[in-house]
Design an enzyme around this catalytic site. Structure first.
Site, PDB file in Angstrom:
ATOM      1  N   HIS A  23      -0.124   2.000  -5.652  1.00 59.24           N
ATOM      2  CA  HIS A  23      -0.801   1.031  -6.537  1.00 59.24           C
ATOM      3  C   HIS A  23       0.250   0.132  -7.181  1.00 59.24           C
ATOM      4  O   HIS A  23       0.035  -0.422  -8.260  1.00 59.24           O
ATOM      5  CB  HIS A  23      -1.583   1.707  -7.684  1.00 59.24           C
ATOM      6  CG  HIS A  23      -2.804   2.462  -7.269  1.00 59.24           C
ATOM      7  ND1 HIS A  23      -3.242   3.574  -7.928  1.00 59.24           N
ATOM      8  CD2 HIS A  23      -3.681   2.252  -6.258  1.00 59.24           C
ATOM      9  CE1 HIS A  23      -4.346   4.016  -7.347  1.00 59.24           C
ATOM     10  NE2 HIS A  23      -4.632   3.230  -6.320  1.00 59.24           N
ATOM     11  N   ARG A  61      -9.325  13.087  -4.888  1.00 59.73           N
ATOM     12  CA  ARG A  61      -7.987  13.703  -4.785  1.00 59.73           C
ATOM     13  C   ARG A  61      -7.712  14.561  -6.009  1.00 59.73           C
ATOM     14  O   ARG A  61      -8.032  14.162  -7.132  1.00 59.73           O
ATOM     15  CB  ARG A  61      -6.914  12.615  -4.669  1.00 59.73           C
ATOM     16  CG  ARG A  61      -6.833  12.016  -3.285  1.00 59.73           C
ATOM     17  CD  ARG A  61      -5.860  10.857  -3.237  1.00 59.73           C
ATOM     18  NE  ARG A  61      -6.563   9.621  -2.937  1.00 59.73           N
ATOM     19  CZ  ARG A  61      -6.118   8.400  -3.171  1.00 59.73           C
ATOM     20  NH1 ARG A  61      -4.933   8.219  -3.721  1.00 59.73           N
ATOM     21  NH2 ARG A  61      -6.830   7.338  -2.857  1.00 59.73           N
ATOM     22  N   ARG A  81      -1.000  -6.759   2.315  1.00 54.76           N
ATOM     23  CA  ARG A  81      -0.761  -5.543   1.543  1.00 54.76           C
ATOM     24  C   ARG A  81      -0.382  -4.437   2.536  1.00 54.76           C
ATOM     25  O   ARG A  81      -1.117  -4.175   3.487  1.00 54.76           O
ATOM     26  CB  ARG A  81      -2.042  -5.146   0.810  1.00 54.76           C
ATOM     27  CG  ARG A  81      -1.853  -3.908  -0.006  1.00 54.76           C
ATOM     28  CD  ARG A  81      -3.111  -3.513  -0.717  1.00 54.76           C
ATOM     29  NE  ARG A  81      -2.858  -2.331  -1.511  1.00 54.76           N
ATOM     30  CZ  ARG A  81      -3.771  -1.745  -2.254  1.00 54.76           C
ATOM     31  NH1 ARG A  81      -4.980  -2.229  -2.320  1.00 54.76           N
ATOM     32  NH2 ARG A  81      -3.464  -0.661  -2.936  1.00 54.76           N
ATOM     33  N   GLU A 116      -4.748  -7.582  -7.438  1.00 54.43           N
ATOM     34  CA  GLU A 116      -3.680  -7.337  -6.468  1.00 54.43           C
ATOM     35  C   GLU A 116      -3.534  -8.510  -5.499  1.00 54.43           C
ATOM     36  O   GLU A 116      -2.431  -8.855  -5.090  1.00 54.43           O
ATOM     37  CB  GLU A 116      -3.956  -6.038  -5.713  1.00 54.43           C
ATOM     38  CG  GLU A 116      -3.797  -4.836  -6.622  1.00 54.43           C
ATOM     39  CD  GLU A 116      -4.389  -3.564  -6.062  1.00 54.43           C
ATOM     40  OE1 GLU A 116      -3.643  -2.757  -5.528  1.00 54.43           O
ATOM     41  OE2 GLU A 116      -5.613  -3.389  -6.178  1.00 54.43           O
ATOM     42  N   ASN A 161      -5.776  -7.335   3.611  1.00 51.94           N
ATOM     43  CA  ASN A 161      -5.635  -5.919   3.258  1.00 51.94           C
ATOM     44  C   ASN A 161      -6.409  -5.108   4.293  1.00 51.94           C
ATOM     45  O   ASN A 161      -7.638  -5.076   4.261  1.00 51.94           O
ATOM     46  CB  ASN A 161      -6.193  -5.708   1.840  1.00 51.94           C
ATOM     47  CG  ASN A 161      -6.046  -4.277   1.361  1.00 51.94           C
ATOM     48  OD1 ASN A 161      -5.515  -3.416   2.074  1.00 51.94           O
ATOM     49  ND2 ASN A 161      -6.516  -4.006   0.164  1.00 51.94           N
TER      50      ASN A 161
END
Ligand code: AMP
Length: 395
Positions: A179, A239, A90, A382, A7
């Site tokens: 996600h 965010r 990823r 993940e 990742n």
């Protein structure tokens, strides 16, 4: 088969080596400060952490150090690179055309490059990671798993913005969702762990520094809160989530800034940080609330309120909900957040069992037996989800 899961960020490279049969993680690590100076922290399961300070001018140099750490006689876990069967990556954005996990070939790399402007921070780093692995382990299968894959199952009514259609046709402007690997993993795990019917209606709340929520039926996405970019939807660490787009123009005019500046503010200085004025970290905001910070209290309330609003909207979208699953940093660790969000859901017949909810970081049902909706905590994984997809394609 052992699978190396990679990742990459713009100056970092995270990795895990996973045995695909036992699904156990055998080693993990992080290269930081790539392009600046370089530090590798490596840990083989059951052994002490191992830190290497060494120049990492680029991701290829970082990957070389990762291979040395995995092969190290004292701290490593493999005797030869032959033991690694495949590498899973990823990747943030697959754009409108790459909609499923793929074996890497030139076309896949070209499309990842074409999507640089859709994922300017992540896609270039993701591609560098793929090329670094091709260099370090020539001939091994590389598989890409996109954060956007899960959301690609949405129907047009959910993914189209109500703007001139030509922008979708010409530039792929639509809602993609992110996600996705986490939402896919947690929704499937919730069905399995909760003993639900295979076509169960599940809402997954991925609540961390980045936060998003999804509705899925039988693990297939119906809707998800992030959009063209990961800015839309819930309130996050830095965010804003949903805002009226006219806010951008208004601030531009008032502060004499351009659109890029204001987008940067919405991405990096808003959310919990902007509202509280304290921190993007939920624990810091909670500590400030306990010391009497009104803005922190409102930020936490607004965060939970928005999650509850989306749960209501997604229940309507699916005409019901069988289970709600919480995951990620806040979802897995903060029992108060879970309880206070569920306090909005009395109309759905949700009843939380306070004792069962007093749990962290492991699969658990946290609703009472009489609850009409099963509420669960399902830790996301993940890397394991990427390893599973990688094995499926590499074999
Ligand atoms: P993630 O991005 O999934 O790693 O989540 C990071 C966020 O989870 C940070 O804002 C943390 O403050 C938050 N978090 C982690 N542990 C806790 C906890 N025990 N209580 C509240 N928030 C937590």
């Amino acid at each position: 088969m052992k699978v190396l899961v990679i990742n990459c960020g713009s100056s970092s490279l995270k990795y895990q080596l996973i045995d695909s049969v036992t699904e156990e993680m055998e080693a993990k690590g992080l290269c930081e400060r790539i392009g600046i100076d370089g530090r590798l922290t490596h840990q083989t399961t059951g052994k002490d952490k191992y830190v290497v300070e060494s120049p990492m001018p680029d991701h290829k140099a970082a990957m070389k150090l990762v291979m040395e750490a995995l092969l190290d006689a004292d701290h490593g876990v493999i005797g030869s690179t032959d033991e690694i069967g495949a590498i899973g990556h990823r990747v943030l954005h697959g754009g409108p055309t790459l909609t499923t996990p793929m074996l890497v070939d030139q076309h896949v790399k070209d499309v990842i490059r074409d999507c640089f402007d859709l994922g300017p921070l992540h896609n270039p780093a993701n591609l560098m990671g793929i090329e670094a692995c091709e260099d370090a382990m020539p001939g091994k299968p590389n598989v890409v798993v996109f954060d956007t894959t899960f959301g690609m199952a949405m129907e047009e009514k959910a993914y189209l913005y109500a703007i001139p259609y030509e922008y979708y046709e010409k530039y792929g402007v639509r809602r993609y969702g992110f996600h996705g690997t986490s939402h896919m993993f947690v929704s499937r795990e919730a069905i399995k762990f909760g003993g639900l019917k295979p076509d169960a209606k599940v809402i997954v709340c991925h609540l961390g520094n980045g936060a998003s929520i999804s509705a899925s039926i039988g693990g297939k996405c119906v809707d998800t809160s992030m959009g063209l970019t990961p800015l839309e939807g819930l309130i996050m660490g830095t965010r804003s989530g949903d805002v009226d787009p006219a806010v951008v123009q208004y601030i531009c005019n008032k502060e004499h800034r351009d659109v890029n500046d204001v987008l940067n503010i919405l991405n990096k200085k808003s959310g919990m940080l902007g509202m509280s004025g304290v921190s993007s970290d939920f624990r810091d905001v909670e500590a400030a609330r306990q010391e009497g910070s009104h803005r922190s209290e409102v930020a936490l309330e607004a965060f939970r309120y928005r999650v509850a609003k989306y749960i209501g909207a997604y229940t309507a979208a699916m005409n019901g909900v069988d289970a709600i699953a919480f995951t990620a940093g806040v979802g897995e660790n903060d029992k108060n957040a879970r309880k206070l969000i569920c306090d909005y859901l009395g109309y759905l017949g949700v009843v939380i069992d306070d004792e069962a909810n007093n749990v962290r970081g492991k699969n658990a049902v946290i609703s009472a037996p009489e609850s009409k909706v099963k509420v669960m905590l399902i830790p996301t994984n993940e890397e394991l989800a990427i390893a599973r997809e990688t094995v499926a394609l590499a074999q």
